[in-house]
Design a protein around this motif. Sequence first.
Motif, PDB file in Angstrom:
ATOM      1  N   UNK B  33      52.968  22.667  47.457  1.00 33.03           N
ATOM      2  CA  UNK B  33      54.269  22.983  46.387  1.00 33.03           C
ATOM      3  C   UNK B  33      53.858  24.017  45.660  1.00 33.03           C
ATOM      4  N   UNK B 115      61.870  16.619  36.533  1.00 34.10           N
ATOM      5  CA  UNK B 115      60.942  17.402  37.792  1.00 34.10           C
ATOM      6  C   UNK B 115      59.658  16.870  38.485  1.00 34.10           C
ATOM      7  N   UNK B 118      60.271  14.080  40.821  1.00 34.77           N
ATOM      8  CA  UNK B 118      60.822  14.478  42.118  1.00 34.77           C
ATOM      9  C   UNK B 118      59.757  15.481  42.786  1.00 34.77           C
TER      10      UNK B 118
ATOM     11  N   UNK C  49      63.452  20.034  40.748  1.00 38.39           N
ATOM     12  CA  UNK C  49      62.931  19.242  42.510  1.00 38.39           C
ATOM     13  C   UNK C  49      60.751  19.700  41.743  1.00 38.39           C
ATOM     14  N   UNK C  50      61.090  20.132  40.684  1.00 38.21           N
ATOM     15  CA  UNK C  50      59.861  19.821  39.949  1.00 38.21           C
ATOM     16  C   UNK C  50      58.196  20.950  41.072  1.00 38.21           C
ATOM     17  N   UNK C  51      58.538  21.801  42.119  1.00 36.07           N
ATOM     18  CA  UNK C  51      57.663  21.781  42.630  1.00 36.07           C
ATOM     19  C   UNK C  51      57.768  23.628  42.230  1.00 36.07           C
ATOM     20  N   UNK C  52      57.248  24.565  41.695  1.00 39.06           N
ATOM     21  CA  UNK C  52      57.202  25.934  42.242  1.00 39.06           C
ATOM     22  C   UNK C  52      57.100  27.190  43.266  1.00 39.06           C
ATOM     23  N   UNK C  53      57.263  26.489  44.549  1.00 39.94           N
ATOM     24  CA  UNK C  53      57.179  26.554  45.922  1.00 39.94           C
ATOM     25  C   UNK C  53      58.827  26.442  46.461  1.00 39.94           C
ATOM     26  N   UNK C  55      60.776  27.160  48.620  1.00 42.20           N
ATOM     27  CA  UNK C  55      61.015  26.802  50.056  1.00 42.20           C
ATOM     28  C   UNK C  55      60.308  25.363  50.171  1.00 42.20           C
ATOM     29  N   UNK C  56      59.047  24.895  49.836  1.00 46.09           N
ATOM     30  CA  UNK C  56      59.389  23.673  49.597  1.00 46.09           C
ATOM     31  C   UNK C  56      60.258  22.418  48.927  1.00 46.09           C
ATOM     32  N   UNK C  57      60.480  22.920  48.498  1.00 48.50           N
ATOM     33  CA  UNK C  57      62.210  22.370  47.017  1.00 48.50           C
ATOM     34  C   UNK C  57      63.316  22.633  47.713  1.00 48.50           C
TER      35      UNK C  57
END
Lengths: 80, 151, 102
Positions: B33, B115, B118, C49-53, C55-57
């Motif tokens: 992530x 978040x 998710x 989405x809670x993901x800093x990346x 692409x993954x989001x």
Amino acid sequence: MQNLIIEAALLLFLIGTTVSVIVLKDLLSATFVYCAFSYCAVLLYLMMGSPDVAFTEAVIGVVSTIYFVVALKKLDRWCK
Amino acid sequence: MKKKYGSSVLDISFRIITPFTLIYGVYVYLNGEISPGGGFQAGALLAVGVVLARLIMGAENKIYNVSGRSAVILAGVGTFIYALTGWVTMLRGGKFLDYGFLPFAIGSHGGHMWPALHATGILFIELGVTLCVMMTIIDILDVVVERTDIE
Amino acid sequence: MRVLATIILFIVTSVFCLNVTDLPVIGDPDSAPNSHVTPHYIEFSEEDTGSPNIVTGVLADYRGFDTLWETTVMFIAGLTAVIILSKNREERFLKKKKGDKK
């Protein structure tokens, strides 16, 4: 300017490896030239700013090289 | 490929390279992530670790190995984990793969529930993708080796 | 035949090379794919989405359904290779035939 020169050199190397994969009669060396092609593509993806795709390409390049070498045990090394 | 090659250089480099590759695969899965990476890359890295162990130590090594039959089953299990995440959110009243309806969250994003939920959902589906990709690569190599090994 | 193939290859390659100049520059903010939904992803993907990346989001959350079937396609490809290439079935079949003969 420097980036453009490096990118042009990489693209030329890409074309050279692609043509030599087709032309080479020795299938084992064609496999390793294909491996070089894949790492060239990795550098190009990195220069375009997509590390995710570059990572995938690097790992899949290793896996496909192993597949080809294993399959070559059954085939002839020299292509007629 | 069934017997080991028995060269001392290969034996010693195997002890360093294979555990490093496997741990790096787990790191890429858990850190997907934040940094570049994710399920597909992590699965391919883990598979490369197992395949290296098979190439160097032979197909009957006991340390890092997955047998062909269990590889087929585990690939299906990976795909099922992915779909199960979607069905759990559906059973709790959301849409398919709507991670906001998951029953629990791992970790907290500064007290925000949405978040965190998710991120938990993404972790689970990446686990499914990792298992499926790793076992599929091992599967295909296993079958090809079975074909090409002439006694 | 080789001459014809070479001529066709040359024509197709030159058409591709002519079209390359019309492509937008890499990272151009005003190009068509960068002006529709990409600003929304860049702005809201971390809180959505809670993901800093990003692409993954996008891959795992916004486009989760696509990735599910992508994984299924991988699984089916591996299964097909096992079904076609596996030696087990062939050996069982051969044994049966031998048993019939004896």
